[in-house]
Design a protein around this motif. Structure first.
Motif, PDB file in Angstrom:
ATOM      1  N   ASP A   3      69.797  51.283  31.666  1.00 13.34           N
ATOM      2  CA  ASP A   3      70.130  51.672  30.366  1.00 13.34           C
ATOM      3  C   ASP A   3      71.377  51.047  29.949  1.00 13.34           C
ATOM      4  O   ASP A   3      71.992  51.491  28.849  1.00 13.34           O
ATOM      5  CB  ASP A   3      70.344  53.063  29.894  1.00 13.34           C
ATOM      6  N   TYR A   4      72.109  50.304  30.772  1.00  9.77           N
ATOM      7  CA  TYR A   4      73.235  49.177  30.329  1.00  9.77           C
ATOM      8  C   TYR A   4      73.116  47.958  30.751  1.00  9.77           C
ATOM      9  O   TYR A   4      72.262  47.738  31.824  1.00  9.77           O
ATOM     10  CB  TYR A   4      74.395  49.916  30.867  1.00  9.77           C
ATOM     11  N   ARG A   5      73.546  46.993  30.251  1.00  9.11           N
ATOM     12  CA  ARG A   5      73.314  45.424  30.665  1.00  9.11           C
ATOM     13  C   ARG A   5      74.772  44.924  30.608  1.00  9.11           C
ATOM     14  O   ARG A   5      75.484  44.961  29.511  1.00  9.11           O
ATOM     15  CB  ARG A   5      72.627  44.900  29.415  1.00  9.11           C
ATOM     16  N   LYS A   6      74.808  44.045  31.757  1.00 10.80           N
ATOM     17  CA  LYS A   6      76.105  43.385  32.021  1.00 10.80           C
ATOM     18  C   LYS A   6      75.907  42.082  31.222  1.00 10.80           C
ATOM     19  O   LYS A   6      74.838  41.325  30.838  1.00 10.80           O
ATOM     20  CB  LYS A   6      76.156  43.050  33.363  1.00 10.80           C
ATOM     21  N   PRO A   7      77.187  41.495  30.684  1.00  9.89           N
ATOM     22  CA  PRO A   7      77.179  40.265  29.717  1.00  9.89           C
ATOM     23  C   PRO A   7      76.787  39.334  30.463  1.00  9.89           C
ATOM     24  O   PRO A   7      76.869  39.159  31.847  1.00  9.89           O
ATOM     25  CB  PRO A   7      78.481  40.135  29.121  1.00  9.89           C
ATOM     26  N   ARG A   8      76.110  38.411  29.977  1.00 10.05           N
ATOM     27  CA  ARG A   8      75.498  37.195  30.611  1.00 10.05           C
ATOM     28  C   ARG A   8      76.258  35.832  30.302  1.00 10.05           C
ATOM     29  O   ARG A   8      76.254  34.846  31.260  1.00 10.05           O
ATOM     30  CB  ARG A   8      73.995  36.730  30.132  1.00 10.05           C
ATOM     31  N   GLN A   9      77.118  35.976  29.186  1.00  8.47           N
ATOM     32  CA  GLN A   9      78.090  34.853  29.005  1.00  8.47           C
ATOM     33  C   GLN A   9      79.321  35.152  29.138  1.00  8.47           C
ATOM     34  O   GLN A   9      79.732  36.226  29.079  1.00  8.47           O
ATOM     35  CB  GLN A   9      77.748  34.385  27.613  1.00  8.47           C
ATOM     36  N   ALA A  10      80.236  34.262  29.558  1.00 10.91           N
ATOM     37  CA  ALA A  10      81.586  34.466  30.034  1.00 10.91           C
ATOM     38  C   ALA A  10      82.421  34.950  28.782  1.00 10.91           C
ATOM     39  O   ALA A  10      83.230  35.811  28.648  1.00 10.91           O
ATOM     40  CB  ALA A  10      82.301  33.190  30.570  1.00 10.91           C
ATOM     41  N   ARG A  11      82.184  34.418  27.620  1.00 11.61           N
ATOM     42  CA  ARG A  11      82.976  34.842  26.576  1.00 11.61           C
ATOM     43  C   ARG A  11      82.574  36.431  26.118  1.00 11.61           C
ATOM     44  O   ARG A  11      83.398  36.815  25.165  1.00 11.61           O
ATOM     45  CB  ARG A  11      82.236  33.806  25.204  1.00 11.61           C
ATOM     46  N   ALA A  12      81.541  36.813  26.507  1.00 10.99           N
ATOM     47  CA  ALA A  12      81.036  38.223  26.004  1.00 10.99           C
ATOM     48  C   ALA A  12      81.682  39.167  27.125  1.00 10.99           C
ATOM     49  O   ALA A  12      82.098  40.476  26.844  1.00 10.99           O
ATOM     50  CB  ALA A  12      79.674  38.637  26.233  1.00 10.99           C
ATOM     51  N   PRO A  14      84.991  39.989  27.803  1.00  9.27           N
ATOM     52  CA  PRO A  14      86.241  40.810  27.166  1.00  9.27           C
ATOM     53  C   PRO A  14      85.757  41.926  26.456  1.00  9.27           C
ATOM     54  O   PRO A  14      86.500  43.079  26.697  1.00  9.27           O
ATOM     55  CB  PRO A  14      87.036  39.587  26.388  1.00  9.27           C
ATOM     56  N   THR A  15      84.778  41.796  25.762  1.00 11.00           N
ATOM     57  CA  THR A  15      84.166  42.931  24.707  1.00 11.00           C
ATOM     58  C   THR A  15      83.569  44.078  25.579  1.00 11.00           C
ATOM     59  O   THR A  15      83.893  45.012  25.485  1.00 11.00           O
ATOM     60  CB  THR A  15      83.060  42.294  23.785  1.00 11.00           C
ATOM     61  N   PHE A  16      82.864  43.519  26.792  1.00  7.73           N
ATOM     62  CA  PHE A  16      82.110  44.570  27.775  1.00  7.73           C
ATOM     63  C   PHE A  16      83.212  45.248  28.519  1.00  7.73           C
ATOM     64  O   PHE A  16      83.336  46.419  28.438  1.00  7.73           O
ATOM     65  CB  PHE A  16      81.315  43.879  28.815  1.00  7.73           C
ATOM     66  N   GLU A  17      84.375  44.610  28.789  1.00  9.42           N
ATOM     67  CA  GLU A  17      85.563  45.355  29.505  1.00  9.42           C
ATOM     68  C   GLU A  17      86.071  46.026  28.634  1.00  9.42           C
ATOM     69  O   GLU A  17      86.617  47.345  29.001  1.00  9.42           O
ATOM     70  CB  GLU A  17      86.277  44.171  30.107  1.00  9.42           C
ATOM     71  N   ALA A  50      78.128  46.007  18.630  1.00  9.26           N
ATOM     72  CA  ALA A  50      78.625  45.378  19.891  1.00  9.26           C
ATOM     73  C   ALA A  50      78.516  46.198  21.020  1.00  9.26           C
ATOM     74  O   ALA A  50      78.209  45.867  22.268  1.00  9.26           O
ATOM     75  CB  ALA A  50      79.914  45.007  19.759  1.00  9.26           C
ATOM     76  N   PHE A  51      78.535  47.521  20.784  1.00 16.29           N
ATOM     77  CA  PHE A  51      78.498  48.532  21.698  1.00 16.29           C
ATOM     78  C   PHE A  51      76.974  48.786  22.220  1.00 16.29           C
ATOM     79  O   PHE A  51      76.668  48.547  23.399  1.00 16.29           O
ATOM     80  CB  PHE A  51      78.948  49.925  21.296  1.00 16.29           C
ATOM     81  N   TYR A  52      76.062  48.843  21.391  1.00 15.72           N
ATOM     82  CA  TYR A  52      74.685  49.039  21.613  1.00 15.72           C
ATOM     83  C   TYR A  52      74.075  47.543  22.286  1.00 15.72           C
ATOM     84  O   TYR A  52      72.896  47.608  23.064  1.00 15.72           O
ATOM     85  CB  TYR A  52      73.740  49.364  20.381  1.00 15.72           C
ATOM     86  N   ARG A  53      74.499  46.528  22.272  1.00 15.53           N
ATOM     87  CA  ARG A  53      74.250  45.261  22.748  1.00 15.53           C
ATOM     88  C   ARG A  53      74.248  45.368  24.329  1.00 15.53           C
ATOM     89  O   ARG A  53      73.526  45.136  25.055  1.00 15.53           O
ATOM     90  CB  ARG A  53      75.121  44.267  22.602  1.00 15.53           C
ATOM     91  N   TYR A  54      75.107  46.456  24.962  1.00 20.99           N
ATOM     92  CA  TYR A  54      75.248  46.477  26.214  1.00 20.99           C
ATOM     93  C   TYR A  54      74.919  48.043  26.754  1.00 20.99           C
ATOM     94  O   TYR A  54      74.725  48.121  27.919  1.00 20.99           O
ATOM     95  CB  TYR A  54      76.749  46.225  26.833  1.00 20.99           C
ATOM     96  N   PHE A  55      74.921  49.021  26.029  1.00 17.16           N
ATOM     97  CA  PHE A  55      74.965  50.237  26.126  1.00 17.16           C
ATOM     98  C   PHE A  55      73.878  50.965  25.411  1.00 17.16           C
ATOM     99  O   PHE A  55      73.971  50.943  24.117  1.00 17.16           O
ATOM    100  CB  PHE A  55      76.118  51.250  26.307  1.00 17.16           C
ATOM    101  N   ASP A  56      72.791  51.862  25.905  1.00 20.51           N
ATOM    102  CA  ASP A  56      71.888  52.464  25.025  1.00 20.51           C
ATOM    103  C   ASP A  56      72.688  53.688  24.107  1.00 20.51           C
ATOM    104  O   ASP A  56      72.176  54.173  23.299  1.00 20.51           O
ATOM    105  CB  ASP A  56      70.698  52.988  25.804  1.00 20.51           C
ATOM    106  N   ASP A  57      73.564  54.284  25.002  1.00 25.06           N
ATOM    107  CA  ASP A  57      74.215  55.381  24.531  1.00 25.06           C
ATOM    108  C   ASP A  57      75.415  55.834  25.400  1.00 25.06           C
ATOM    109  O   ASP A  57      75.775  54.856  26.405  1.00 25.06           O
ATOM    110  CB  ASP A  57      73.248  56.766  24.582  1.00 25.06           C
ATOM    111  N   LYS A  58      76.173  56.870  25.235  1.00 25.96           N
ATOM    112  CA  LYS A  58      77.371  57.052  26.154  1.00 25.96           C
ATOM    113  C   LYS A  58      77.160  57.470  27.424  1.00 25.96           C
ATOM    114  O   LYS A  58      77.981  57.179  28.215  1.00 25.96           O
ATOM    115  CB  LYS A  58      78.028  58.351  25.165  1.00 25.96           C
TER     116      LYS A  58
END
Length: 208
Positions: A3-12, A14-17, A50-58
């Motif tokens: 239920d969470y997804r790590k970014p696949r592109q380097a430019r993403a 910083p947002t994930f972090e 942007a949040f839900y691109r990586y996380f389904d919920d809290k």
């Protein structure tokens, strides 16, 4: 966790972090019940999509933070194991307190670590992270003690080390929940670890 997804592109990255950092800070400030994806987005300076691109919920966010905490603690374990090469049984058991101190340091460096530890015990969907970490640490410690206690069966050593691992995680949580002298807690735990790991084997331990 699925239920969470790590970014696949380097430019993403910083947002994930930024989301992870904001989530960790908010966990430390307000706890898991009051934290929300909207609050995390506001703190991180990102939009809900942007949040839900990586996380389904809290809880997916907490899962990612928990994975990171366990990974860093496992790195500390591996470094500690390297330092035990050539040490005696008594020296290894005695330095278990050093491992506890290093594990506690990792938690000190991560905001919200207390709530992460609580969540791993209280939320069923996160339990696998705790159990997988416990199994990994138990196995690595058993590999070490198997060389130092060759007359004790691996099954017995695994059971004893699992008890020790559970105690270690309970101590890490305890020293964050209370205004307590952590060094006193570590020293109180020293004979407990010695008793669990290095006590004389009982009848049947060789084949248990």
């Amino acid at each position: 966790m699925s239920d969470y997804r790590k970014p696949r592109q380097a430019r993403a990255i910083p947002t994930f972090e930024a989301i992870l950092e904001a989530g960790a800070q908010l966990l430390g400030e307000i706890g898991i019940e009051r934290i929300s994806s909207n609050l995390v987005c506001e703190r991180a300076g990102v939009t809900p999509p942007a949040f839900y691109r990586y996380f389904d919920d809290k809880y997916a966010l907490v899962a990612a933070l928990a994975d990171r905490l366990m990974e860093r603690q496992n790195e500390v374990l591996e470094q500690w194991l390297v330092r035990q090469q050539g040490a005696s049984l008594e020296e290894v058991v005695g330095d278990t307190i050093g491992l506890l101190r290093e594990t506690a340091r990792i938690g000190d460096e991560m905001p919200g670590s207390l709530w992460i530890l609580r969540a791993l015990r209280a939320i069923p969907r996160l339990a696998s992270i705790r159990l997988e970490s416990h199994a990994y640490v138990t196995g690595r410690l058993t590999d070490l003690y198997e060389k130092l206690l060759p007359d004790v069966s691996r099954a017995v050593l695994e059971r004893r080390n699992r008890l020790a691992v559970d105690l270690g995680y309970a101590i890490d949580e305890m020293i964050r929940e209370n205004d307590i002298d952590r060094e006193a807690v570590f020293e109180d735990a020293r004979p407990l670890f010695q008793a669990m790991i290095a006590y004389p084997e009982y009848p049947g331990a060789r084949s248990a």
